[in-house]
Scaffold this motif. Structure first.
Motif, mmCIF file in Angstrom:
data_model
loop_
_atom_site.group_PDB
_atom_site.id
_atom_site.type_symbol
_atom_site.label_atom_id
_atom_site.label_comp_id
_atom_site.label_asym_id
_atom_site.label_seq_id
_atom_site.Cartn_x
_atom_site.Cartn_y
_atom_site.Cartn_z
ATOM 1 N N THR A 28 0.985 -1.545 0.404
ATOM 2 C CA THR A 28 0.013 -0.089 0.249
ATOM 3 C C THR A 28 1.004 1.674 -0.269
ATOM 4 O O THR A 28 0.473 2.186 -0.427
ATOM 5 N N LEU A 29 1.609 1.428 0.509
ATOM 6 C CA LEU A 29 2.911 2.422 0.678
ATOM 7 C C LEU A 29 3.624 2.900 -0.544
ATOM 8 O O LEU A 29 3.237 3.872 -0.797
ATOM 9 N N PHE A 30 4.340 1.119 -1.362
ATOM 10 C CA PHE A 30 4.911 1.651 -2.413
ATOM 11 C C PHE A 30 4.055 1.353 -3.086
ATOM 12 O O PHE A 30 4.590 2.785 -4.717
ATOM 13 N N LEU A 31 3.365 1.297 -3.389
ATOM 14 C CA LEU A 31 2.421 0.497 -4.822
ATOM 15 C C LEU A 31 1.127 1.005 -4.656
ATOM 16 O O LEU A 31 -0.039 1.121 -5.588
ATOM 17 N N GLY A 32 0.806 1.531 -3.996
ATOM 18 C CA GLY A 32 -1.176 2.914 -3.475
ATOM 19 C C GLY A 32 -1.884 1.810 -3.161
ATOM 20 O O GLY A 32 -1.269 0.354 -3.391
ATOM 21 N N ILE A 33 -2.807 2.526 -2.996
ATOM 22 C CA ILE A 33 -3.691 2.538 -2.464
ATOM 23 C C ILE A 33 -4.565 0.576 -2.921
ATOM 24 O O ILE A 33 -5.010 -0.861 -2.632
ATOM 25 N N GLU A 34 -5.300 1.133 -3.853
ATOM 26 C CA GLU A 34 -5.462 -0.811 -5.537
ATOM 27 C C GLU A 34 -4.981 -1.124 -4.915
ATOM 28 O O GLU A 34 -5.285 -2.022 -4.543
ATOM 29 N N ILE A 35 -3.704 -0.992 -5.284
ATOM 30 C CA ILE A 35 -2.374 -2.553 -5.540
ATOM 31 C C ILE A 35 -2.664 -3.283 -4.028
ATOM 32 O O ILE A 35 -2.707 -4.475 -3.917
ATOM 33 N N GLY A 36 -2.653 -1.825 -3.217
ATOM 34 C CA GLY A 36 -2.399 -2.814 -2.199
ATOM 35 C C GLY A 36 -3.077 -3.288 -0.977
ATOM 36 O O GLY A 36 -3.050 -4.801 -0.259
ATOM 37 N N VAL A 37 -4.222 -2.857 -1.543
ATOM 38 C CA VAL A 37 -5.896 -4.251 -1.239
ATOM 39 C C VAL A 37 -6.203 -4.897 -2.306
ATOM 40 O O VAL A 37 -6.672 -6.255 -1.211
ATOM 41 N N LEU A 38 -5.988 -4.225 -3.340
ATOM 42 C CA LEU A 38 -5.912 -6.217 -3.658
ATOM 43 C C LEU A 38 -4.824 -7.561 -3.414
ATOM 44 O O LEU A 38 -5.190 -8.568 -3.767
ATOM 45 N N VAL A 39 -3.938 -6.617 -3.409
ATOM 46 C CA VAL A 39 -2.168 -7.696 -3.034
ATOM 47 C C VAL A 39 -2.866 -8.538 -1.438
ATOM 48 O O VAL A 39 -2.516 -9.612 -1.146
ATOM 49 N N GLY A 40 -3.451 -7.550 -0.653
ATOM 50 C CA GLY A 40 -3.287 -8.254 0.927
ATOM 51 C C GLY A 40 -4.476 -9.579 0.506
ATOM 52 O O GLY A 40 -4.897 -10.051 1.261
ATOM 53 N N VAL A 41 -5.596 -8.781 0.257
ATOM 54 C CA VAL A 41 -6.400 -9.859 0.184
ATOM 55 C C VAL A 41 -6.384 -10.870 -0.693
ATOM 56 O O VAL A 41 -6.957 -11.704 -0.456
ATOM 57 N N GLY A 42 -5.323 -10.294 -2.109
ATOM 58 C CA GLY A 42 -5.127 -11.893 -2.590
ATOM 59 C C GLY A 42 -4.439 -13.034 -1.355
ATOM 60 O O GLY A 42 -4.520 -13.993 -2.051
ATOM 61 N N VAL A 43 -2.976 -12.937 -1.309
ATOM 62 C CA VAL A 43 -2.663 -13.320 -0.263
ATOM 63 C C VAL A 43 -3.195 -13.834 1.558
ATOM 64 O O VAL A 43 -3.417 -14.887 1.159
ATOM 65 N N SER A 44 -4.681 -13.291 1.491
ATOM 66 C CA SER A 44 -5.182 -13.580 2.204
ATOM 67 C C SER A 44 -6.182 -14.513 2.254
ATOM 68 O O SER A 44 -5.927 -15.876 2.542
ATOM 69 N N LEU A 45 -6.709 -14.625 0.391
ATOM 70 C CA LEU A 45 -7.040 -16.324 -0.097
ATOM 71 C C LEU A 45 -6.636 -16.877 0.009
ATOM 72 O O LEU A 45 -7.119 -18.255 0.451
ATOM 73 N N ALA A 46 -5.086 -17.041 -0.169
ATOM 74 C CA ALA A 46 -3.950 -17.781 -0.565
ATOM 75 C C ALA A 46 -3.806 -19.156 0.435
ATOM 76 O O ALA A 46 -3.324 -19.281 0.811
ATOM 77 N N PHE A 47 -3.131 -17.674 1.649
ATOM 78 C CA PHE A 47 -3.192 -18.023 2.175
ATOM 79 C C PHE A 47 -5.086 -19.245 3.696
ATOM 80 O O PHE A 47 -4.850 -20.753 3.953
ATOM 81 N N VAL A 48 -5.981 -19.048 3.203
ATOM 82 C CA VAL A 48 -7.401 -19.280 3.422
ATOM 83 C C VAL A 48 -6.820 -20.677 2.409
ATOM 84 O O VAL A 48 -7.360 -21.984 2.962
ATOM 85 N N ILE A 49 -6.979 -20.556 0.924
ATOM 86 C CA ILE A 49 -7.038 -21.609 0.357
ATOM 87 C C ILE A 49 -5.718 -22.727 0.858
ATOM 88 O O ILE A 49 -6.152 -23.953 0.385
ATOM 89 N N HIS A 50 -4.889 -22.396 1.534
ATOM 90 C CA HIS A 50 -3.650 -23.059 1.612
ATOM 91 C C HIS A 50 -4.659 -23.785 2.519
ATOM 92 O O HIS A 50 -3.557 -24.812 2.986
ATOM 93 N N GLU A 51 -4.826 -23.273 3.698
ATOM 94 C CA GLU A 51 -5.284 -23.663 4.615
ATOM 95 C C GLU A 51 -6.076 -25.242 4.383
ATOM 96 O O GLU A 51 -6.327 -25.461 5.079
#
Length: 707
Positions: A473-496
């Protein structure tokens, strides 16, 4: 219901005596000791499938019909006008004074904050006041929270500024039109999600993502307000690198007066906020901070007339007029931002509203709350309001000031209306650096470093998620930061989900309870038997992982804690299915393959405690018949008892004497008597049988104490 179970591999004594002496079964041990087993009730697949397929819609319809029939006209009014819930139970003597005090306190806090947040959004200050006026009255009627303070907030203002600055310059009239259109779109999205009860979708965004996102956004907001402190323009951006570069490159234009005034006002605000939080008798200082800053800044400007300090300027007087949002041609490009603001509104507002409802002892419907916020934004957009939502800080002040009902929000709206009617001329002399100080003091509470420390101590995975979201979010912007965070969060959920927890169970000494051997090292297992518990639904994404783990448990057996008859390999795999809430067709087919694979290696599967839906699925797919109904058990201990008898029979079969060594009838009777006594000690792992006075073969065996 209990039944007596005897191992089918152990024939009767008469049969053994009359059988062919050359056959192995003639000398196979017999065990007539009854084992108490609770019978598993197998559902009728025909009636269950027909009822579940044909009656489900009718059951659902009848449930809704009965619910509607129970509703009185009071309930119908509460559905469409949630404010009726507190209006009809309002205690005037008890609530009125508290609501008036809380509404006044929040109103005093909101007036300067609204102007500050409007500047953060790139709008004129008057639009902040408009956004803090009409939506408050609408939410008081349609919102279900009685303490939530609605209005402009810093995070939404940053999102508005970030997206609109990439479309048009903030000085253009189109910029304001798009901000108002964005309020309409956000309101429509919130209403749709509330009506369709889709608020649960936001649950996939973890708290770590939100915390990292708000922390990074707070830093960006603070840096974006630096231009009012420094006295020169700074580029408008949601990324930290361009902001820092712009601040450094423009250092030649630095001006001391706004920096000194802004720093002093910021220090005063932080001190008042700290005192208001730490001392109850001074909590009024927290709400009075912004008003104090405005009064001090305006007084200094009036007295000293510093030319280097920019002022708010002319603010139109009067209430907002009705107007239809314009520029619908840009609506398609604003959909992602509207969705993002809606998500922030759900996570921020609904989360606060639920917490406040729990503290004040009333129930809150998340979808009704979302609908109330949507209606407030939709109607507000017709009165020149930009997107609004619930505020952390103002809601906390509202609660601490004793707000009891939505009347406090109406009082706050009345104060905003009075400010628009009578005080706008005074607002002209408010320094911009004072409004910037109000914004910075507000967003400093969003820097959640305590959460980062907590996550590092408790869960490194969530800390990694927090760090990734914050940095992107700091370096790539708000939209990309949220998308990356949600994507990684869903990846963790899928992995679990694809790699569920699977535990090998052992028996706790002196009990018939079976628990994870890693969590309870004192528990013990049995030779020839593996007991496995699957702690997740079984479906196509995780069945391969489960099969691999089962194969590992079959090979890697810890014999140091094993008891029972000494055998060389695994003969039984008991699967504890109590935690399994669902099994799909892919998992059923994999279970069939696993059974055939085990059958080739002479291994039997036993199923323990499946729930009704899982058992129905296994029955319809013929897995129950494939494995055998006798291998389905209510308890793990039942399965262990039966499997132990089979293991003992297999062991004794391997030691069958030859024809020349066949004992006589008398010796066989003595041996049979000893086996009846020793069978009851199979589960305890004792190899030498006790005497008959030490054990009752009719009782369910427990572990004997170690010497």
């Amino acid at each position: 219901m209990e039944i007596t179970y005897a191992s089918p591999s152990a024939p009767s004594l008469a049969d053994s005596g009359d059988s062919n002496p050359n056959s192995n079964s003639s000398s196979m041990p017999t065990s007539t000791r009854p084992v108490r087993i609770i019978q598993l009730q197998h559902p009728n697949t025909t009636s269950s499938s027909s009822s579940s397929s044909t009656n489900f819609p009718s059951v659902l319809i009848s449930r809704w019909t009965s619910k509607i029939q129970r509703m009185t006209w009071f309930h119908w009014i509460e559905v469409f006008l949630p404010c009726y819930r507190w209006i009809r139970t309002y205690k005037w003597r008890e609530y009125l004074q508290a609501d008036l005090m809380a509404g006044t306190t929040v109103g005093i806090m909101l007036v300067p904050q609204a102007m500050s947040y409007a500047r953060l959004a790139g709008l004129e200050s008057i639009y902040g006041l408009y956004s803090g006026f009409v939506p408050l009255f609408v939410y008081a009627i349609f919102g279900s929270s009685r303490q939530l303070a609605v209005g402009p907030v810093a995070l939404v203002s940053l999102l508005v500024s970030n997206v609109l600055s990439g479309i048009v310059d903030s000085s253009d009239e189109l910029y304001t039109e798009l901000a108002i259109l964005l309020a309409l779109m956000v309101g429509i999205l919130e209403c749709i999600m509330g009506l369709l009860r889709l608020g649960w979708l936001i649950r996939f965004i973890s708290h770590s993502v939100i915390s990292g996102f708000t922390t990074a956004s707070a830093v960006v907001i603070a840096l974006s307000q630096a231009k009012y402190f420094l006295g020169y323009d700074v580029v408008r951006s949601s990324k930290i690198v361009p902001l820092i570069e712009s601040i450094i490159s423009g250092a030649d234009g630095f001006s001391w007066p706004p920096f000194v005034m802004g720093s002093v006002i910021l220090a005063i605000l932080l001190i008042m906020k700290h005192l208001g939080k730490s001392r109850k008798y001074l909590r009024f200082l927290r709400a009075a901070g912004p008003l104090t800053a405005v009064v001090l800044g305006t007084t200094i400007v009036k007295i000293f007339h510093p030319s280097s300090i920019t002022l708010v300027g002319d603010i139109p007087q009067g209430l907002p007029s009705f107007s239809i949002p314009k520029s619908f041609g840009y609506a398609l490009s604003l959909i992602p931002t509207a969705a993002l603001i809606t998500g922030v509104a759900i996570l921020e507002s609904v989360g606060i509203a639920k917490a406040l409802a729990a503290k004040n002892g009333y129930e809150l419907d998340s979808n009704q709350e979302l609908f109330g916020l949507g209606v407030a934004n939709v109607i507000g957009s017709f009165f020149s309001s930009y997107p609004t939502t619930g505020s952390f800080s103002r809601s906390a002040v509202n609660h601490e000031s004793g707000a009891k009902t939505g009347l406090a929000g109406i009082v706050t709206g009345i104060i905003m209306g009075c400010a628009l009617l009578f005080l706008t001329q005074l607002f002209e002399y408010i320094p911009q650096c004072v409004l910037a100080a109000i914004v910075i003091s507000a967003v400093m509470g969003l820097v959640d470093y305590d959460e980062a420390i907590f996550l590092w101590r408790v869960d490194k995975k969530d800390f990694l998620l927090w760090t990734i979201t914050c940095i992107t979010t700091l370096f790539l912007g708000i939209e990309i930061g949220v998308l990356v965070g949600v994507g990684v969060s869903l990846a963790f959920v899928i992995h679990e989900s694809a790699n569920p927890h699977i535990a090998v169970l052992g028996r706790l000494p002196g009990t018939t309870v079976y628990r994870n051997i890693q969590q309870y090292p004192e528990s013990y297992t049995y030779n020839g038997i593996v007991i496995v518990r699957i702690d997740a639904p079984i479906y196509f994404a995780n069945i391969s992982y489960i099969k691999d783990r089962l194969r590992e448990y079959e090979v890697d057996v810890d014999r140091s804690t094993s008891r029972g008859p000494e055998v060389e390999r695994i003969y039984f795999v008991i699967i504890e299915m109590a935690p399994v809430t669902y099994i799909d067709s892919s998992a059923v087919q994999a279970l069939k393959d696993l059974y055939q694979e085990y059958k080739l290696r002479d291994i039997q599967i036993a199923i323990s405690n499946p729930n009704r839906e899982v058992l129905l699925t296994l029955s319809r797919s013929s897995v129950v018949e494939l494995i055998g109904k006798e291998w389905y058990f209510v308890r793990v201990h039942d399965a262990v008892q039966v499997c132990l008898q089979h293991v003992q029979s297999l062991k004794e079969t391997s030691k069958t004497p030859g024809l020349d060594d066949k004992p006589g009838l008398f010796h066989r009777l003595l041996k049979q008597r000893g086996e009846d006594l020793s069978t009851s000690h199979l589960e305890s792992g004792i190899q030498n049988p006790l005497t008959s006075k030490d054990i009752d073969p009719q009782l369910e065996p427990l572990l004997s104490r170690k010497s």
